[in-house]
Scaffold this motif. Structure first.
Motif, PDB file in Angstrom:
ATOM      1  N   ILE A   1      -1.650  11.061  -6.339  1.00 19.86           N
ATOM      2  CA  ILE A   1      -0.835   9.993  -5.764  1.00 19.86           C
ATOM      3  C   ILE A   1      -0.393  10.384  -4.351  1.00 19.86           C
ATOM      4  O   ILE A   1      -0.132  11.554  -4.074  1.00 19.86           O
ATOM      5  CB  ILE A   1       0.384   9.707  -6.680  1.00 19.86           C
ATOM      6  N   SER A   2      -0.292   9.399  -3.477  1.00 19.11           N
ATOM      7  CA  SER A   2       0.180   9.685  -2.122  1.00 19.11           C
ATOM      8  C   SER A   2       1.679   9.952  -2.136  1.00 19.11           C
ATOM      9  O   SER A   2       2.423   9.397  -2.963  1.00 19.11           O
ATOM     10  CB  SER A   2      -0.134   8.511  -1.184  1.00 19.11           C
TER      11      SER A   2
ATOM     12  N   PRO B   1      -3.601   4.909  -2.264  1.00 16.16           N
ATOM     13  CA  PRO B   1      -4.567   5.856  -1.719  1.00 16.16           C
ATOM     14  C   PRO B   1      -4.594   7.139  -2.539  1.00 16.16           C
ATOM     15  O   PRO B   1      -3.662   7.424  -3.301  1.00 16.16           O
ATOM     16  CB  PRO B   1      -4.051   6.124  -0.307  1.00 16.16           C
ATOM     17  N   GLU B   2      -5.650   7.864  -2.378  1.00 17.98           N
ATOM     18  CA  GLU B   2      -5.791   9.159  -3.043  1.00 17.98           C
ATOM     19  C   GLU B   2      -5.588  10.254  -2.010  1.00 17.98           C
ATOM     20  O   GLU B   2      -6.315  10.323  -1.019  1.00 17.98           O
ATOM     21  CB  GLU B   2      -7.188   9.280  -3.654  1.00 17.98           C
ATOM     22  N   TYR B   3      -4.574  11.079  -2.237  1.00 15.39           N
ATOM     23  CA  TYR B   3      -4.329  12.211  -1.363  1.00 15.39           C
ATOM     24  C   TYR B   3      -4.606  13.469  -2.168  1.00 15.39           C
ATOM     25  O   TYR B   3      -3.897  13.758  -3.131  1.00 15.39           O
ATOM     26  CB  TYR B   3      -2.888  12.227  -0.870  1.00 15.39           C
ATOM     27  N   ASN B   4      -5.641  14.190  -1.804  1.00 14.73           N
ATOM     28  CA  ASN B   4      -6.013  15.429  -2.478  1.00 14.73           C
ATOM     29  C   ASN B   4      -6.133  15.247  -3.988  1.00 14.73           C
ATOM     30  O   ASN B   4      -5.652  16.060  -4.773  1.00 14.73           O
ATOM     31  CB  ASN B   4      -5.008  16.550  -2.133  1.00 14.73           C
TER      32      ASN B   4
ATOM     33  N   SER C   1       0.833  -1.192   0.000  1.00 15.89           N
ATOM     34  CA  SER C   1       0.000   0.000   0.000  1.00 15.89           C
ATOM     35  C   SER C   1       0.871   1.248   0.000  1.00 15.89           C
ATOM     36  O   SER C   1       1.952   1.249   0.577  1.00 15.89           O
ATOM     37  CB  SER C   1      -0.879  -0.001   1.256  1.00 15.89           C
ATOM     38  N   GLY C   2       0.371   2.292  -0.613  1.00 13.90           N
ATOM     39  CA  GLY C   2       1.049   3.584  -0.594  1.00 13.90           C
ATOM     40  C   GLY C   2       0.657   4.403   0.617  1.00 13.90           C
ATOM     41  O   GLY C   2       0.602   5.631   0.555  1.00 13.90           O
TER      42      GLY C   2
END
Length: 178
Positions: A79-80, A73-76, A7-8
């Motif tokens: 990409i994280s 995951p989606e950060y804003n 996981s990122g």
């Protein structure tokens, strides 16, 4: 077909870690938690002193695997930083463990879009690093309600869709893995 799932995200109870662990458990892959590797933020001065042990461990695990399943995951909407940093470090390994590697991107988010915007952004560095990114991706929306205590999806239809995607990817990867 051996595959590595990670996981990122670093958080212990990360929804994307649950997704990555669940896929590995259900499909006979290995799961790697990036958090204990303590990857520093990419810095050329650190690189000049020698690759950190966590980078070498990650590179070795990626190199050993025939394929990768990355829960991004989606950060804003993108990409994280964790995933981008890991990919940046892997790009600095002399013999790239990513080149030609089949990759499946999946994501989990409590939001309605299920990390899909982040998945599209995560494809870009993987493509640039020579990975064979599987064209199909899957985002799990409302994922804060989606998993049981064993990291399995509670919704049988959703679990069936994910299993079909992973199986399709692994079949494809077995034909394209280097």
């Amino acid at each position: 077909m051996t595959f590595l799932s990670f996981s990122g995200s670093l958080r212990k109870d990360s929804l994307n870690k649950k997704l990555a662990r669940g896929i590995a458990a259900r499909h006979g892959g290995a799961f790697l938690d990036l958090q204990p590797l303590s990857l520093p933020v990419f810095d050329g001065d650190i690189e000049a002193a020698g690759l950190p042990q966590g980078v070498n461990t990650l590179a070795a695990r990626v190199a050993e695997a025939s394929a990768l399943v990355i829960a991004a995951p989606e950060y804003n909407g993108s990409i994280s930083g964790v995933l981008k940093n890991a990919l940046d470090w892997l790009s600095r390994v002399k013999t790239s463990p990513l080149s030609g590697k089949p990759v499946l991107l999946v994501g989990a988010s409590p939001g309605a879009l299920g990390a899909v915007r982040g998945l599209w952004h995560s494809r870009q560095p993987l493509d640039a690093l020579g990975c064979h990114v599987f064209p199909n991706m899957m985002g799990i929306s409302k994922s804060h309600e989606a998993f049981d205590t064993n990291d399995a999806l509670l919704d049988a239809k959703l679990a069936q869709q994910l299993d079909a995607l992973v199986s399709s990817f692994l079949e494809h990867a077995s034909r394209t893995a280097r």
